[in-house]
Motif scaffolding. Structure first.
Motif, mmCIF file in Angstrom:
data_model
loop_
_atom_site.group_PDB
_atom_site.id
_atom_site.type_symbol
_atom_site.label_atom_id
_atom_site.label_comp_id
_atom_site.label_asym_id
_atom_site.label_seq_id
_atom_site.Cartn_x
_atom_site.Cartn_y
_atom_site.Cartn_z
ATOM 1 N N ARG A 13 23.509 43.456 57.950
ATOM 2 C CA ARG A 13 23.244 43.593 56.531
ATOM 3 C C ARG A 13 22.038 42.791 56.066
ATOM 4 O O ARG A 13 21.556 42.974 54.979
ATOM 5 N N SER A 16 22.852 37.189 53.601
ATOM 6 C CA SER A 16 24.201 37.273 53.035
ATOM 7 C C SER A 16 24.071 37.524 51.528
ATOM 8 O O SER A 16 23.029 37.268 50.929
ATOM 9 N N ARG A 17 25.128 38.004 50.927
ATOM 10 C CA ARG A 17 25.085 38.316 49.491
ATOM 11 C C ARG A 17 24.768 37.074 48.653
ATOM 12 O O ARG A 17 24.041 37.142 47.674
ATOM 13 N N GLU A 20 21.036 36.343 49.056
ATOM 14 C CA GLU A 20 20.307 37.335 48.264
ATOM 15 C C GLU A 20 20.346 36.988 46.784
ATOM 16 O O GLU A 20 19.311 36.998 46.110
#
Length: 170
Positions: A13, A16-17, A20
Motif C-alpha cells: 500500500r 501507512s495511513r 500519509e
C-alpha cells in the motif's frame, strides 16, 4: 523513541495511513500559507489597496517586488502538490520502511524550507540566491538550500525504486 504508533509502510500500500495523513497535513497547511501569499500578491497588484465590499477601502503597504510576492504564492502551492504526488505514488513504488521514513522527512524539509525561502526572499536584497548580504538573504539562501537537498533525496528514492520496478528487480 518511535514517532508513530504504526509502521512507516503498509505492505502493498505504500506509506501507512497515519504517515500519509501526517504528510498531507503539512501539504494542506502549505497550501493555506500559499493562499495567504497570493492574498498579499493580490494587494500588490491592486496597488497596495484592499477593498472588499462592504468593508471600507484599506491602504496596506506591501513589498513592491511583485515577482517575489507571486513566488511566495505559487512556490508553496507547487511544493504542496509535489508532496501530494509523493503520497499518491508511494503504493506504486514499494518503499521500504527506511525509504518511507527518509522520504517523509525530506519532503517536510522541502516544504518548510521553500516556504521560509520564498517568504524571506521578498525582503532579501539578493533574493536568497547567494550566501551573501544581510540576515534575510542568508535565511532565504539557507532555507532554499536545505529544501533542494530534501527534494533531491525524496526524488532520488522514488527514481531508484521506479528504476528497480522497471527493470523487474523489485
Amino acid at each position: 523513541m518511535q514517532m508513530f504508533s504504526r509502521s512507516w509502510v503498509d505492505e502493498g500500500r505504500g506509506f501507512s495511513r497515519e504517515v500519509e495523513a501526517k504528510l498531507l497535513i503539512h501539504c494542506f497547511v502549505m497550501m493555506f500559507l500559499g493562499f495567504t501569499g497570493g492574498f498579499v500578491w493580490l494587494i500588490h497588484l491592486a496597488e497596495n489597496v484592499l477593498h472588499i465590499l462592504p468593508l471600507p477601502r484599506l491602504e496596506i503597504p506591501v513589498s513592491d517586488r511583485g515577482e517575489l510576492l507571486r513566488n511566495a504564492h505559487t512556490g508553496p502551492m507547487m511544493n504542496a502538490m509535489y508532496a501530494m504526488t509523493i503520497v499518491l505514488l508511494s503504493p506504486r513504488l514499494a518503499l521500504s520502511a527506511r525509504q518511507a521514513q527518509t522520504a517523509y522527512y525530506a519532503v517536510i524539509v522541502t516544504l518548510w524550507g521553500n516556504l521560509i525561502g520564498y517568504s524571506t526572499a521578498v525582503y532579501a536584497p539578493e533574493r536568497g540566491l547567494q550566501p551573501i548580504g544581510d540576515w534575510t538573504n542568508l535565511v532565504s539562501y539557507a532555507s532554499f538550500y536545505v529544501a533542494v537537498v530534501g527534494v533531491v533525496i525524496a526524488t532520488g528514492i522514488y527514481l531508484f525504486n521506479a528504476l528497480q520496478i522497471a527493470r523487474g528487480t523489485r
